[in-house]
Design an enzyme around this catalytic site. Structure first.
Site, PDB file in Angstrom:
ATOM      1  N   CYS A 133      -3.037  11.960  -4.996  1.00 29.64           N
ATOM      2  CA  CYS A 133      -2.809  11.136  -3.541  1.00 29.64           C
ATOM      3  C   CYS A 133      -1.660  10.016  -4.140  1.00 29.64           C
ATOM      4  O   CYS A 133      -2.039   8.946  -4.686  1.00 29.64           O
ATOM      5  CB  CYS A 133      -4.056  10.526  -3.111  1.00 29.64           C
ATOM      6  SG  CYS A 133      -3.602   9.320  -1.664  1.00 29.64           S
TER       7      CYS A 133
ATOM      8  N   CYS B 211      -2.080   6.819  -2.429  1.00 32.15           N
ATOM      9  CA  CYS B 211      -3.554   5.746  -2.972  1.00 32.15           C
ATOM     10  C   CYS B 211      -3.111   5.281  -4.402  1.00 32.15           C
ATOM     11  O   CYS B 211      -3.436   4.166  -4.592  1.00 32.15           O
ATOM     12  CB  CYS B 211      -4.595   6.889  -3.217  1.00 32.15           C
ATOM     13  SG  CYS B 211      -5.034   7.996  -1.826  1.00 32.15           S
ATOM     14  N   ASP B 212      -2.420   5.918  -5.154  1.00 34.32           N
ATOM     15  CA  ASP B 212      -2.341   5.644  -6.652  1.00 34.32           C
ATOM     16  C   ASP B 212      -0.844   5.360  -7.223  1.00 34.32           C
ATOM     17  O   ASP B 212      -0.703   5.142  -8.179  1.00 34.32           O
ATOM     18  CB  ASP B 212      -2.889   6.884  -7.458  1.00 34.32           C
ATOM     19  CG  ASP B 212      -4.252   7.047  -7.185  1.00 34.32           C
ATOM     20  OD1 ASP B 212      -4.989   6.336  -6.830  1.00 34.32           O
ATOM     21  OD2 ASP B 212      -4.924   8.366  -7.212  1.00 34.32           O
TER      22      ASP B 212
END
Ligand code: NAP
Length: 298
Positions: free
Chosen positions: A131, A134-135
Site C-alpha cells: 500500500c 499507507c507506507d
C-alpha cells in the site's frame, strides 16, 4: 433476527446497507478490518462519474456516515462461518457471536496478491509494502520500486515520485495493463525509471530489504518495494456453502444471486469482468434491492 446482514463494509457492502436501510429493513454490517474497504487507500479517485476528484478515504467515510445516519448497525467482527438453515442464515464471528438473519449480502472484496517470493512475508513492514498510500511517507528521498503494470502500480509510481528520490516501475510485460492516461503521467516523471519485460527474481536483506534481483541477473539496491500486482478473493469460509469459481470468486446466476436463496454477492468478490468503484456500488444497490424484494414477497 436481522432482515439483512452484510459481510464486508467496502463500497459494495455500504451501498447495500444504504439501500436496505432506506427500505426500512433491520441491517447489520460486519467488517473484519476497517470500514470503507480498499478504496480508503486510494489517494485520488478521478473516474467516479460526476465527481472530478475525491480522496478514496473521504468518499468512503461519507458513505459510511450516510449508512450511520440511516440507522445502520455496524460491527468490527470477523465472520468465521455462514450456515444456511432453510430460510434462516446463521453467521458466526471471531467474537463468538452468532447472528440470525433472513438474507445476506457477501461483499468481502479482495486481498492484495503477493509475488510469492522467498522472504516476502518476513520483509513486510521492513521494506516491502502492498500500500503506497499507507507506507509511502517512510521513503522520503529513498530509492523504491513498484512492481506491477495495472492502474494501481502506475498510480503508486506517480504518487511515490513525489516522495522518493527514485522510483523503479517494474512490469513483467512489454506493455501496461493500466490506462494510457496514467502510463503517460508515469512516463513524464523524471525520477521514474520504467523497466519492462522485467520480473523480480529475489529479495535480499536480513532485517530489512536491501536489494532485489531482477531479470538478466541484475541487482537493484532499494530501500522499499511496493507490490501492486492485483488482488485475490478470500472466500474460503464460504466454500462449503456458496459456489465459487476456479479462482475463488463467488459465482452468480444473473448478477448478484448466489446458488443459495437469500444469499447475494456484491462488489469485487463476485465473478465478473470489471472491478471498479462504480460496478461495486452498482452491485450493492442491486443486491440489497433483490434482498428487500425477496423479503417483501415472502
Ligand atoms: P490489475 O489491473 O489486475 O493489474 C495487476 C498487474 O500486476 C498486471 O499488470 C499484471 O501483469 C501484474 N501481475 C499480476 N501477477 C503478477 C506477478 N505474479 N508478478 C508480476 N506481475 C504480476 O490490478 P490493479 O492495478 O490492482 O487494479 C485492479 C482493478 O482496480 C482494475 O480493474 C483497475 O482498473 C482498478 N483500479 C482503477 C483505478 C482508477 O483510478 N481507475 C485505480 C486503481 C485500480 P499482466 O498485465 O502481465 O497481467
Amino acid at each position: 433476527m436481522y432482515d439483512l446482514i452484510i459481510i464486508g463494509a467496502g463500497p459494495a457492502g455500504l451501498t447495500a446497507a444504504l439501500y436496505a436501510l432506506r427500505a426500512g429493513k433491520k441491517v447489520l454490517v460486519l467488517e473484519e478490518k476497517a470500514y470503507g474497504g480498499q478504496i480508503i487507500n486510494a489517494q485520488k479517485v478521478k473516474n467516479y462519474p460526476g465527481i472530478i476528484e475525491v480522496s478514496g478515504k473521504d468518499w468512503a467515510m461519507t458513505l459510511f456516515q450516510q449508512v450511520k445516519n440511516f440507522g445502520g448497525e455496524t460491527k468490527l467482527e470477523k465472520v468465521v462461518s455462514l450456515k444456511v438453515d432453510g430460510s434462516e442464515k446463521i453467521i458466526m464471528t471471531d467474537m463468538d457471536e452468532e447472528y440470525q438473519t433472513k438474507t445476506v449480502v457477501i461483499s468481502t472484496g479482495t486481498r492484495y496478491r503477493k509475488l510469492g517470493l522467498p522472504k516476502e512475508d518476513e520483509l513486510v513492514g521492513k521494506g516491502i509494502s502492498y500500500c503506497a498510500t499507507c507506507d509511502g511517507n517512510f521513503y522520503q528521498d529513498k530509492d523504491v520500486a513498484v512492481v506491477g503494470g495495472g492502474n494501481t502500480a502506475l498510480m503508486d509510481a506517480i504518487y511515490l515520485s513525489g516522495i522518493a528520490k527514485k522510483v523503479y516501475l517494474i512490469h513483467r510485460r512489454d506493455e501496461f495493463r493500466g490506462e494510457k492516461i496514467y502510463v503517460d503521467e508515469a512516463r513524464r516523471k523524471e525520477n521514474v525509471e520504467i523497466l519492462l519485460n522485467t520480473v523480480v527474481t529475489g529479495l535480499n536483506g536480513v532485517d530489512k530489504l536491501e536489494s532485489i534481483g531482477i531479470s538478466g541477473d541484475r541487482e537493484i539496491k532499494l530501500d522499499g518495494m511496493f507490490v501492486a500486482v492485483g488482488n485475490q478473493p478470500h472466500n474460503q469460509i464460504f466454500q462449503d456453502v456458496i459456489e465459487l469459481d476456479d479462482v475463488g470468486y463467488i459465482k452468480t446466476n444473473d448478477g448478484v444471486h448466489t446458488n443459495i436463496n437469500g444469499v447475494y454477492v456484491a462488489g469485487d468478490t463476485r465473478a465478473k469482468d470489471l472491478r471498479q468503484l462504480t460496478t461495486a456500488i452498482s452491485d450493492g444497490a442491486i443486491a440489497a434491492t433483490m434482498a428487500v424484494q425477496e423479503m417483501d414477497n415472502s
